[in-house]
Design an enzyme around this catalytic site. Structure first.
Site, PDB file in Angstrom:
ATOM      1  N   ARG A  87      -7.328  -0.674  -7.153  1.00  0.00           N
ATOM      2  CA  ARG A  87      -7.599   0.503  -6.318  1.00  0.00           C
ATOM      3  C   ARG A  87      -7.681   1.720  -7.244  1.00  0.00           C
ATOM      4  NH1 ARG A  87      -4.306   1.150  -0.902  1.00  0.00           N
ATOM      5  NH2 ARG A  87      -6.290   2.100  -0.288  1.00  0.00           N
ATOM      6  N   ARG A 108       0.848  -1.187   0.000  1.00  0.00           N
ATOM      7  CA  ARG A 108       0.000   0.000   0.000  1.00  0.00           C
ATOM      8  C   ARG A 108       0.889   1.244   0.000  1.00  0.00           C
ATOM      9  NH1 ARG A 108       1.931   1.992   3.891  1.00  0.00           N
ATOM     10  NH2 ARG A 108       0.648   3.817   3.533  1.00  0.00           N
ATOM     11  N   GLY A 109       0.200   2.406  -0.155  1.00  0.00           N
ATOM     12  CA  GLY A 109       0.957   3.641  -0.343  1.00  0.00           C
ATOM     13  C   GLY A 109       1.141   3.808  -1.848  1.00  0.00           C
ATOM     14  N   ALA A 110       0.840   5.018  -2.344  1.00  0.00           N
ATOM     15  CA  ALA A 110       0.767   5.204  -3.797  1.00  0.00           C
ATOM     16  C   ALA A 110       2.033   4.760  -4.546  1.00  0.00           C
ATOM     17  CB  ALA A 110       0.427   6.669  -4.093  1.00  0.00           C
ATOM     18  N   ASP A 132      -1.944  10.654  -2.748  1.00  0.00           N
ATOM     19  CA  ASP A 132      -2.244   9.565  -3.690  1.00  0.00           C
ATOM     20  C   ASP A 132      -2.460  10.082  -5.100  1.00  0.00           C
ATOM     21  OD1 ASP A 132      -3.048   8.450  -0.915  1.00  0.00           O
ATOM     22  OD2 ASP A 132      -2.787   6.734  -2.256  1.00  0.00           O
ATOM     23  N   ASN A 192      -5.493  12.242  -0.384  1.00  0.00           N
ATOM     24  CA  ASN A 192      -4.644  11.456   0.514  1.00  0.00           C
ATOM     25  C   ASN A 192      -5.574  10.755   1.507  1.00  0.00           C
ATOM     26  OD1 ASN A 192      -1.940  10.650   1.349  1.00  0.00           O
ATOM     27  ND2 ASN A 192      -2.336  11.784   3.220  1.00  0.00           N
ATOM     28  N   LYS A 193      -4.999   9.953   2.363  1.00  0.00           N
ATOM     29  CA  LYS A 193      -5.765   9.146   3.322  1.00  0.00           C
ATOM     30  C   LYS A 193      -6.843   9.965   4.014  1.00  0.00           C
ATOM     31  CE  LYS A 193      -5.550   5.671   3.907  1.00  0.00           C
ATOM     32  NZ  LYS A 193      -6.499   4.772   3.191  1.00  0.00           N
ATOM     33  N   GLN A 237      -2.670   2.860   9.755  1.00  0.00           N
ATOM     34  CA  GLN A 237      -1.352   2.931   9.105  1.00  0.00           C
ATOM     35  C   GLN A 237      -0.388   3.817   9.908  1.00  0.00           C
ATOM     36  OE1 GLN A 237      -4.289   3.174   7.541  1.00  0.00           O
ATOM     37  NE2 GLN A 237      -4.195   2.529   5.409  1.00  0.00           N
TER      38      GLN A 237
HETATM   39  O1  MRU Z   1      -4.789   3.188   1.791  1.00  0.00           O
HETATM   40  P1  MRU Z   1      -3.298   3.405   1.782  1.00  0.00           P
HETATM   41  O2  MRU Z   1      -2.628   2.926   3.022  1.00  0.00           O
HETATM   42  O3  MRU Z   1      -2.662   2.902   0.522  1.00  0.00           O
HETATM   43  O4  MRU Z   1      -3.150   4.998   1.768  1.00  0.00           O
HETATM   44  C1  MRU Z   1      -1.862   5.542   1.701  1.00  0.00           C
HETATM   45  C2  MRU Z   1      -1.828   7.017   1.783  1.00  0.00           C
HETATM   46  O5  MRU Z   1      -2.837   7.682   1.824  1.00  0.00           O
HETATM   47  C3  MRU Z   1      -0.470   7.660   1.707  1.00  0.00           C
HETATM   48  O6  MRU Z   1      -0.432   8.826   2.463  1.00  0.00           O
HETATM   49  C4  MRU Z   1      -0.161   8.008   0.236  1.00  0.00           C
HETATM   50  O7  MRU Z   1      -0.331   6.889  -0.578  1.00  0.00           O
HETATM   51  C5  MRU Z   1       1.207   8.531   0.070  1.00  0.00           C
HETATM   52  S1  MRU Z   1       2.424   7.295   0.302  1.00  0.00           S
HETATM   53  C6  MRU Z   1       3.937   7.953   0.000  1.00  0.00           C
END
Ligand code: MRU
Length: 360
Positions: free
Chosen positions: A96, A51-53, A247, A257-258, A206
């Protein structure tokens, strides 16, 4: 491979498979999930094992290298292999919807495969080698982009600073260094004294599970707070800067973002604290004019209805579970990228990001 503060490969190619740290098990267990086929990799992305973009983008790039490898059979025509490869590309794209790095990586390897098949200079094995090399390049470039944005961003922090962050935008969310946390790592490397407040980040924690784990592992002072305590720490003057990842950042600077990031931007504005978004160019989507055009992933309500596997809401009560929110560009003090720091108005300033922005 450059040396990283984060000690484990988050996504790697090993024995012809895509091997990922299973982030659903952290911080309790550090285990790897081996993805020998596309279905397993898609599940790992959907379940947030990876996970994470940027990390999703790297996993997808290796996924397409895996797809070509699995689909090439003795004497099979290149056009047949390409057609099966395109089906896998569609499956990966459906995992996603919000993080644009996924589509950026799929387009990059997808276009390479199409061009190589059209050129007909290489056989199936040669194209497989080229695709794997491209996936390795996506990983290496992601680390380099994190390093570069970390260096640019750390200059915004005073010699001694307390930073509030949300979710996890560290080594685990990228090729291995981090965006928001990359700025913090770079500030520390520059000799600055940095403390961090990490929002726990309900519903999947997270911040509490991953950001706290990474920062503690690096010996950086970290304090976890409930998401709802962010207003208090800002009002008490404990925070010098809020830094999050993203993201997807669109043409006018609106940033997805999250879920829970947008309220932090509102709070930072209220309390006169700078709000920074840190992201590599692979997170930009110049084809979308404003945040209204960003598709926000809605996840299973069960993630909200349960806490640590036990039901926390009365049976039969509904839950709404958007995974991301959109922070309007006007609330973002600066966007920190591997090509420098950009300030509002973003519609004009982000144009300077240059040719890579045309990739999408
Ligand atoms: O649902 P996730 O855990 O994939 O969400 C991740 C985030 O929102 C991060 O802040 C974003 O992807 C940036 S990661 C460098």
């Amino acid at each position: 491979m450059q040396s990283l503060p984060f000690p484990f490969p988050v996504v790697q190619w090993k024995d012809g498979q895509v091997v990922l740290i299973d982030q659903t098990l952290l911080p309790g267990k550090l285990e790897y999930r081996r993805c020998a086929d596309i279905e397993t990799l898609c599940l790992a992305i959907r379940e947030l094992a990876v996970r994470g973009a940027p990390a999703i983008g790297v996993a997808a790039a290796y996924g397409l290298a895996l797809s070509w490898n699995l689909n090439r059979g003795a004497g099979r025509p290149l056009t047949d292999i390409l057609s099966a490869f395109q089906d896998d590309r569609v499956s990966l794209a459906a995992t996603r919807p919000t993080a644009v790095n996924l589509f950026w990586a799929l387009d990059r390897l997808g276009r390479l495969a199409e061009n190589l098949v059209a050129a007909a200079d290489l056989d199936a094995d040669g194209i497989g080698v080229a695709l794997l090399a491209e996936a390795h390049a996506v990983l290496e470039q992601d680390i380099a982009m994190s390093r570069a944005l970390g260096l640019a961003g750390q200059e915004l922090l005073p010699d001694s600073a307390t930073v509030l962050t949300h979710c996890n935008a560290g080594g685990l969310a990228t090729g291995g260094y981090g965006t928001a946390l990359g700025v913090i790592f770079a500030a520390r490397e520059a000799g600055k004294s940095i403390s961090v407040y990490a929002d726990e980040t309900r519903p999947l924690l997270q911040g509490a599970r991953l950001t706290a784990w990474e920062l503690a592992d690096q010996g950086i002072d970290v304090t976890v707070i409930c998401d709802s305590a962010a207003a208090t720490v800002l009002a008490q003057g404990r925070i010098d800067a809020v830094i999050t990842g993203a993201d997807r950042i669109v043409a006018n600077g609106d940033a997805a973002n999250k879920i829970g990031t947008y309220p932090l931007a509102v709070l930072a504005h209220r309390h006169g604290v700078p709000f920074y978004v840190a992201a590599p160019v692979s997170t930009f989507d110049p084809d979308t004019a404003s945040g209204k055009g960003i598709v926000i992933e809605e996840r299973d309500p069960q993630e909200v209805q349960e806490f640590h596997g036990s039901r926390s809401t009365p049976a039969g009560v509904k839950a709404f579970n958007p995974a991301f929110d959109v922070t309007p560009g006007e609330l973002i003090t600066a966007i920190i990228t591997d090509r420098g720091v950009f300030k509002p108005p973003y519609t004009s300033s982000l144009r300077a990001l240059g040719p890579d922005m045309e990739l999408k």
